[in-house]
Design an enzyme around this catalytic site. Structure first.
Site, mmCIF file in Angstrom:
data_model
loop_
_atom_site.group_PDB
_atom_site.id
_atom_site.type_symbol
_atom_site.label_atom_id
_atom_site.label_comp_id
_atom_site.label_asym_id
_atom_site.label_seq_id
_atom_site.Cartn_x
_atom_site.Cartn_y
_atom_site.Cartn_z
ATOM 1 N N LYS A 127 32.736 67.657 52.242
ATOM 2 C CA LYS A 127 31.600 68.456 51.749
ATOM 3 C C LYS A 127 32.004 69.476 50.699
ATOM 4 O O LYS A 127 31.230 69.792 49.811
ATOM 5 C CB LYS A 127 30.876 69.129 52.913
ATOM 6 C CG LYS A 127 31.699 70.169 53.655
ATOM 7 C CD LYS A 127 31.000 70.586 54.950
ATOM 8 C CE LYS A 127 31.795 71.653 55.658
ATOM 9 N NZ LYS A 127 31.497 71.730 57.087
ATOM 10 N N ARG A 168 26.990 78.087 67.232
ATOM 11 C CA ARG A 168 26.273 77.337 66.208
ATOM 12 C C ARG A 168 25.693 76.135 66.957
ATOM 13 O O ARG A 168 24.974 76.355 67.941
ATOM 14 C CB ARG A 168 27.174 76.975 65.015
ATOM 15 C CG ARG A 168 26.341 76.672 63.756
ATOM 16 C CD ARG A 168 27.166 76.370 62.514
ATOM 17 N NE ARG A 168 27.778 75.044 62.566
ATOM 18 C CZ ARG A 168 28.558 74.553 61.593
ATOM 19 N NH1 ARG A 168 28.812 75.273 60.515
ATOM 20 N NH2 ARG A 168 29.084 73.344 61.697
#
Ligand code: PLP
Length: 354
Positions: A36, A129
């Site tokens: 990414k 998260r």
């Protein structure tokens, strides 16, 4: 040559990957190379493959789509959006999941195209998260997951040191391993992949604190910068300059170090503060916050210091440098992980991948 420009040395990236693969193989850990930070660039992803990763992984389905031609299993790292499940089953072989409604939708789309989409269930070990925080919630969905025709559950995983900054240790990764054993024993399911986190988990390997049975890591920053990210230490025999930014000098002048006049807000709405260091040689480069944050750049000329920037300008102090910078000169920088992400994402920065 056009500037600003990011130079990417594929040989250095492959070397980093090979070094880290060498460490991981000693613990029977397979690596998913996380793409990414460079927007899934296929040439850089190929260097990961040449270095020995077993999977490619990205948070964005658009990036995985661009890697379609590379023949290696691909993992979607960010939890799938319900609105994207169609693309997810098409471009990702595996996705990380924590919501049964999404898993049902993935199953339906996978069956429609005669595929079995593989999933890894995420466990939140306290970083807060993604993932199931309460293990009963995982046990409660397993029978349904088993019954879904388009889904194969291949394992569990966790993600740490992202939101909460929680460091992977023996107690939390041990808990992940314990959950995996319970699933195998109580639900008669085979947990093939136990994914113990990202680059922040590597510090456990050097301390011999690894939990036996955890057999997968998803690595980005360690591969591109040679850093373990729990404590920020360098990994031996890796490069930190596989990515370098070059920017062109458009002004070089001696000026006062304090702005002159009543101080209001800067271009980003902050009230700036200054130290009076007398007259200094100030250098302006043609790159700005729209591309990279000034704080994410590390001048290779160690005598240059970064004063700040605005959307399109980077301002350096060149007084102490041995080089007498003039307009048209090129200044080189190493980048932090965030800097690489910004530079690779910016359309204004030319990409020179060699
Ligand atoms: C980005 C990401 C990674 C890679 O993290 P690094 O710290 O760069 O190694 C791993 N897993 C998930 C879920 C991610 O989003």
């Amino acid at each position: 040559m056009e500037y600003p420009r990011i130079k990417v040395d594929l040989g250095k990236i492959e070397h980093n990957v090979a070094t880290i693969m060498g460490i991981c193989r000693g613990y029977d850990i397979e690596v998913a190379g996380v793409t990414k930070v460079f927007c899934g660039n296929p040439k850089i992803a190929q260097a990961y493959i040449d270095g020995g990763v077993s999977y490619l992984a990205d948070s964005r389905i658009e990036n995985l789509r661009g890697l379609k031609k590379l023949n290696i299993p691909k993992i979607l790292l960010r939890l799938p959006m319900l609105s994207q499940v169609r693309q997810v089953v098409e471009y990702a072989d595996i996705s990380l999941n924590s919501e049964i409604a999404t898993i049902r939708a993935l199953s339906q789309e996978a069956e429609a195209i005669d595929k079995r989409h593989r999933i890894i269930l995420m466990v939140d070990l306290g970083d807060l998260r993604e993932g199931y925080y309460y293990e009963e919630e995982i046990f409660n969905i397993l029978e349904e997951v088993k019954s879904l025709g388009g889904i194969e559950l291949i394992g569990i995983g966790t993600n740490l040191t992202c939101y909460g900054g929680v460091i992977p240790e023996e107690w939390n990764l041990g808990k992940l391993m314990g959950i995996s054993r319970s699933i195998e024993d109580e639900f008669d399911m085979d947990m093939k992949v136990i994914s113990g986190g990202n680059s922040s988990s590597l510090h456990l390997l050097s301390k011999d604190g690894w939990i036996e049975g955890i057999n997968n890591l998803r690595l980005g920053e360690s591969l591109v910068l040679g850093l373990e990210t729990a404590y920020g230490s360098r990994i031996d025999n890796t490069h930190d300059d596989a990515f370098k930014l070059e920017a062109e000098v458009i002004e070089a002048k001696v000026k006062p170090s304090m702005p002159v006049g009543k101080i209001g807000r800067d271009a980003f709405g902050e009230v700036p503060t200054f130290i009076d260091r007398g007259r200094r040689k100030r250098i302006i480069c043609a790159v700005g916050k729209q591309d990279v944050e000034p704080g994410s750049l590390i001048p290779i000329d160690g005598e240059l210091s970064i004063l700040g920037g605005s959307s399109d300008h980077l301002i350096l102090d060149g007084t102490d440098s041995n080089i007498d910078y003039a307009i048209g000169d090129i200044v080189e920088f190493k980048l932090t992980y965030g800097g690489i992400l910004g530079a690779m994402t910016s359309e204004y920065i030319k990409k020179d991948i060699f």
